[in-house]
Design a protein around this motif. Structure first.
Motif, short mmCIF file in Angstrom:
data_model
loop_
_atom_site.label_atom_id
_atom_site.label_comp_id
_atom_site.label_asym_id
_atom_site.label_seq_id
_atom_site.Cartn_x
_atom_site.Cartn_y
_atom_site.Cartn_z
N LYS A 46 0.88 -1.17 0.00
CA LYS A 46 0.00 0.00 0.00
C LYS A 46 0.92 1.22 0.00
CE LYS A 46 -3.86 -2.19 2.27
NZ LYS A 46 -4.76 -2.22 3.41
N VAL A 47 1.27 1.68 -1.20
CA VAL A 47 2.28 2.71 -1.37
C VAL A 47 1.65 4.09 -1.48
CG1 VAL A 47 4.11 3.52 -2.90
CG2 VAL A 47 3.86 1.08 -2.45
N VAL A 48 2.22 5.05 -0.75
CA VAL A 48 1.83 6.45 -0.85
C VAL A 48 3.12 7.27 -0.95
CG1 VAL A 48 -0.33 6.20 0.42
CG2 VAL A 48 1.74 6.77 1.65
N GLY A 49 3.06 8.35 -1.72
CA GLY A 49 4.23 9.19 -1.87
C GLY A 49 4.00 10.22 -2.95
N THR A 50 5.10 10.65 -3.59
CA THR A 50 5.02 11.64 -4.66
C THR A 50 5.94 11.24 -5.81
OG1 THR A 50 6.80 12.97 -3.70
CG2 THR A 50 4.53 13.56 -3.09
N VAL A 51 5.60 11.74 -6.99
CA VAL A 51 6.44 11.61 -8.17
C VAL A 51 6.74 13.03 -8.63
CG1 VAL A 51 6.60 10.76 -10.53
CG2 VAL A 51 5.30 9.45 -8.83
N ASP A 52 8.01 13.33 -8.79
CA ASP A 52 8.44 14.67 -9.19
C ASP A 52 9.42 14.53 -10.35
OD1 ASP A 52 8.80 17.40 -9.15
OD2 ASP A 52 10.06 17.42 -7.36
N VAL A 53 9.56 15.59 -11.14
CA VAL A 53 10.51 15.59 -12.24
C VAL A 53 11.56 16.65 -11.97
CG1 VAL A 53 10.82 15.99 -14.70
CG2 VAL A 53 8.82 14.76 -13.89
N GLN A 54 12.81 16.25 -12.05
CA GLN A 54 13.94 17.18 -11.89
C GLN A 54 14.82 17.00 -13.13
OE1 GLN A 54 15.73 16.14 -8.14
NE2 GLN A 54 14.02 16.94 -6.96
N GLY A 55 14.63 17.88 -14.11
CA GLY A 55 15.34 17.73 -15.38
C GLY A 55 14.83 16.51 -16.11
N ASP A 56 15.73 15.58 -16.43
CA ASP A 56 15.32 14.35 -17.11
C ASP A 56 15.25 13.16 -16.15
OD1 ASP A 56 18.02 14.15 -16.68
OD2 ASP A 56 18.52 13.46 -18.70
N THR A 57 15.12 13.47 -14.86
CA THR A 57 15.05 12.44 -13.82
C THR A 57 13.69 12.48 -13.12
OG1 THR A 57 17.43 12.65 -13.44
CG2 THR A 57 16.12 11.57 -11.71
N ARG A 58 13.08 11.32 -12.95
CA ARG A 58 11.85 11.22 -12.16
C ARG A 58 12.25 10.81 -10.74
NH1 ARG A 58 7.88 12.52 -15.22
NH2 ARG A 58 7.74 11.77 -17.34
N VAL A 59 11.72 11.52 -9.76
CA VAL A 59 12.04 11.26 -8.35
C VAL A 59 10.79 10.74 -7.67
CG1 VAL A 59 12.88 12.25 -6.20
CG2 VAL A 59 13.77 13.09 -8.39
N LEU A 60 10.89 9.54 -7.10
CA LEU A 60 9.78 8.91 -6.41
C LEU A 60 10.14 8.82 -4.93
CD1 LEU A 60 10.12 7.67 -9.38
CD2 LEU A 60 8.43 6.04 -8.61
N ARG A 61 9.28 9.40 -4.08
CA ARG A 61 9.51 9.36 -2.63
C ARG A 61 8.23 8.94 -1.94
NH1 ARG A 61 12.19 14.74 -3.53
NH2 ARG A 61 14.41 14.26 -3.52
N GLY A 62 8.36 8.13 -0.91
CA GLY A 62 7.18 7.72 -0.17
C GLY A 62 7.47 6.55 0.74
N GLU A 63 6.38 5.82 1.04
CA GLU A 63 6.52 4.66 1.92
C GLU A 63 5.44 3.63 1.64
OE1 GLU A 63 5.85 5.25 6.11
OE2 GLU A 63 4.14 6.53 5.76
#
Length: 87
Positions: free
Chosen positions: A29-46
Motif C-alpha cells: 500500500k504505497v503512498v508518496g510523490t512523483v516529481d521531475v527534476q530535469g530528465d530524472t523522475r524522483v519517487l519518494r514515499g513509503e
C-alpha cells in the motif's frame, strides 16, 4: 524490497509535476510523490503496510536510490500488460 520493481515501470511515464503516488499491489500500500527534476523522475514515499520508506530516481532506463535504508539499483523493468474488465 524487490516488490517495488514491478510498479516502477508504470511510474516512468508519470506526470511532469510533483503528483501524489498512491497504489495497492502485491500486498503493498504505497503512498508518496512523483516529481521531475530535469530528465530524472524522483519517487519518494513509503509502504504503509511495512513502513518501508523509499527515495528513488529513474533516469535513462535505470532506477537508483534507497529503499528502507538500503541502496538499490536496477534497470527499469518492462511494463506488465494491463487487463481491463468489460461488461
Amino acid at each position: 524490497m524487490i516488490k517495488f520493481i514491478l510498479p516502477i515501470a508504470a511510474l516512468v511515464a508519470a506526470p511532469a509535476l510533483a503528483d501524489p503516488l498512491v497504489f495497492e499491489r502485491d500486498g503493498l500500500k504505497v503512498v508518496g510523490t512523483v516529481d521531475v527534476q530535469g530528465d530524472t523522475r524522483v519517487l519518494r514515499g513509503e509502504d504503509r503496510v511495512s513502513g518501508s520508506q523509499f527515495d528513488l530516481r529513474v533516469k535513462n532506463g535505470y532506477v537508483t536510490g534507497v529503499i528502507d535504508g538500503q541502496r538499490v539499483g536496477y534497470p527499469v523493468p518492462k511494463a506488465r500488460p494491463v487487463q481491463l474488465a468489460s461488461r
